[in-house]
Each structure stands twice: as C-alpha cells, then as structure tokens.
Design a protein around this motif. Structure first.
Motif, mmCIF file in Angstrom:
data_model
loop_
_atom_site.group_PDB
_atom_site.id
_atom_site.type_symbol
_atom_site.label_atom_id
_atom_site.label_comp_id
_atom_site.label_asym_id
_atom_site.label_seq_id
_atom_site.Cartn_x
_atom_site.Cartn_y
_atom_site.Cartn_z
ATOM 1 N N UNK A 125 0.831 -1.196 0.000
ATOM 2 C CA UNK A 125 0.000 0.000 0.000
ATOM 3 C C UNK A 125 0.874 1.259 0.000
ATOM 4 N N UNK A 126 1.930 1.250 0.780
ATOM 5 C CA UNK A 126 2.852 2.396 0.806
ATOM 6 C C UNK A 126 3.536 2.567 -0.548
ATOM 7 N N UNK A 127 3.936 1.463 -1.166
ATOM 8 C CA UNK A 127 4.570 1.530 -2.481
ATOM 9 C C UNK A 127 3.604 2.097 -3.510
ATOM 10 N N UNK A 128 2.367 1.640 -3.496
ATOM 11 C CA UNK A 128 1.361 2.148 -4.426
ATOM 12 C C UNK A 128 1.110 3.629 -4.205
ATOM 13 N N UNK A 129 1.097 4.051 -2.957
ATOM 14 C CA UNK A 129 0.870 5.456 -2.634
ATOM 15 C C UNK A 129 2.023 6.318 -3.139
ATOM 16 N N UNK A 130 3.256 5.902 -2.878
ATOM 17 C CA UNK A 130 4.416 6.675 -3.340
ATOM 18 C C UNK A 130 4.439 6.728 -4.862
ATOM 19 N N UNK A 131 4.182 5.595 -5.526
ATOM 20 C CA UNK A 131 4.145 5.582 -6.989
ATOM 21 C C UNK A 131 3.117 6.575 -7.521
ATOM 22 N N UNK A 132 1.919 6.549 -6.956
ATOM 23 C CA UNK A 132 0.850 7.437 -7.416
ATOM 24 C C UNK A 132 1.184 8.893 -7.138
ATOM 25 N N UNK A 133 1.732 9.181 -5.979
ATOM 26 C CA UNK A 133 2.136 10.562 -5.658
ATOM 27 C C UNK A 133 3.208 11.048 -6.628
ATOM 28 N N UNK A 134 4.135 10.174 -6.999
ATOM 29 C CA UNK A 134 5.163 10.561 -7.963
ATOM 30 C C UNK A 134 4.574 10.857 -9.338
ATOM 31 N N UNK A 135 3.647 10.033 -9.785
ATOM 32 C CA UNK A 135 3.007 10.267 -11.085
ATOM 33 C C UNK A 135 2.248 11.588 -11.062
ATOM 34 N N UNK A 136 1.443 11.809 -10.031
ATOM 35 C CA UNK A 136 0.677 13.049 -9.910
ATOM 36 C C UNK A 136 1.617 14.245 -9.781
ATOM 37 N N UNK A 137 2.645 14.105 -8.960
ATOM 38 C CA UNK A 137 3.606 15.199 -8.783
ATOM 39 C C UNK A 137 4.345 15.548 -10.056
ATOM 40 N N UNK A 138 4.713 14.543 -10.824
ATOM 41 C CA UNK A 138 5.400 14.774 -12.091
ATOM 42 C C UNK A 138 4.521 15.555 -13.062
ATOM 43 N N UNK A 139 3.253 15.155 -13.168
ATOM 44 C CA UNK A 139 2.336 15.857 -14.066
ATOM 45 C C UNK A 139 2.083 17.281 -13.573
ATOM 46 N N UNK A 140 1.916 17.443 -12.270
ATOM 47 C CA UNK A 140 1.714 18.790 -11.727
ATOM 48 C C UNK A 140 2.944 19.673 -11.925
ATOM 49 N N UNK A 141 4.127 19.104 -11.770
ATOM 50 C CA UNK A 141 5.350 19.867 -12.008
ATOM 51 C C UNK A 141 5.404 20.348 -13.454
ATOM 52 N N UNK A 142 5.065 19.472 -14.374
ATOM 53 C CA UNK A 142 5.013 19.876 -15.782
ATOM 54 C C UNK A 142 3.982 20.953 -16.017
ATOM 55 N N UNK A 143 2.851 20.846 -15.346
ATOM 56 C CA UNK A 143 1.806 21.854 -15.468
ATOM 57 C C UNK A 143 2.298 23.216 -14.978
#
Length: 141
Positions: free
Chosen positions: A19-37
């Motif tokens: 669950x922690x791994x899935x959370x970190x993965x998802x936060x990284x994906x969202x963070x990457x897209x937001x950073x690009x935005x």
C-alpha cells in the motif's frame, strides 16, 4: 503437461508495504504531471480544476494499468523482474494517459515531444525511488 512459465504469483492481498509503495508511486506520477503543469504556466492553487484535468488522464492510466498488471499483488519476483514489470507498466500507463489526454474527454493534447518527456521522466522517477529505497533497505538490514 503444462509448458507455461510462471513469472510470479498473485496472492491478492495488500499489505502495508504494498500500500505504501502504491501510494508513493501514485504521488510521484501526480507530482510529475503537476510539475510539468507548473513549468508550463499552470497554477494548481489558483486553478485546481484545470490541474485536476491535467492530472486525471495519467492517474487513471496508472491506476488501470498497474491494477491490470498486478503490480502490487505479485509475490516472489526478483528485483530485476520487479523493475522490468514496473517499467513496462509505466510505459503502458503513460500511453493510456496520453491517449486519454489527446481525446475529447480532457482538455489538452499530446504534441511532440511530450510523450517522450512524460514517459522518460516517469520511468526515471518511479525506477529511481524504487532502486533508492531497495538500496536503503539493504544497507539498514
């Protein structure tokens, strides 16, 4: 006689580490897209709905493909196979996100070289944190 090769079993359970791994993965994906935005003039605080619309295709793609691939339910994979599965899952999820973003369902597009950027930086972020965490765990045990 069965000639299929088993590459890992799915036990269907989700423990705290998965669950922690899935959370970190998802936060990284969202963070990457937001950073690009943000890098392209977006402001998640001033316009949260536009930011959500930017993130949604990739979050949906990541959730769908990682669940289909069994990324968080597989047991007994070797580290190299785990990283390979993660890379293939991200490449597929990025493509799903790009197709959704280019569709009429979401605002935005997928003009060149955006597919290379999101795929490359996503791979770097996801594999980077996983390898770093594995090295940290092996050093502390």
């Amino acid at each position: 006689m069965d000639t299929a090769v088993r590459t890992g079993t799915r036990d269907g359970s989700v423990d705290r580490e998965r669950l922690a791994t899935a959370t970190v993965d998802t936060v990284l994906v969202v963070g990457l897209v937001l950073l690009g935005n943000v890098e392209h003039g977006g402001n998640p605080i001033a316009d949260p709905l536009a930011s959500l619309e930017t993130v949604a295709p990739f979050a949906i793609g990541w959730a769908a493909v990682s669940l289909l691939a069994g990324l968080y339910t597989r047991d007994g994979l070797e580290p190299v196979r785990d990283y390979r599965l993660l890379a293939i899952t991200w490449i597929a999820a990025a493509n799903v996100g790009l197709m959704l973003r280019a569709s009429s369902l979401f605002e935005g597009g997928a003009t060149w070289p955006f597919p290379l950027v999101i795929t490359g930086f996503g791979l770097l972020a996801l594999l980077g944190w996983r390898v770093g965490y594995a090295l940290f765990r092996s050093a502390t045990t």
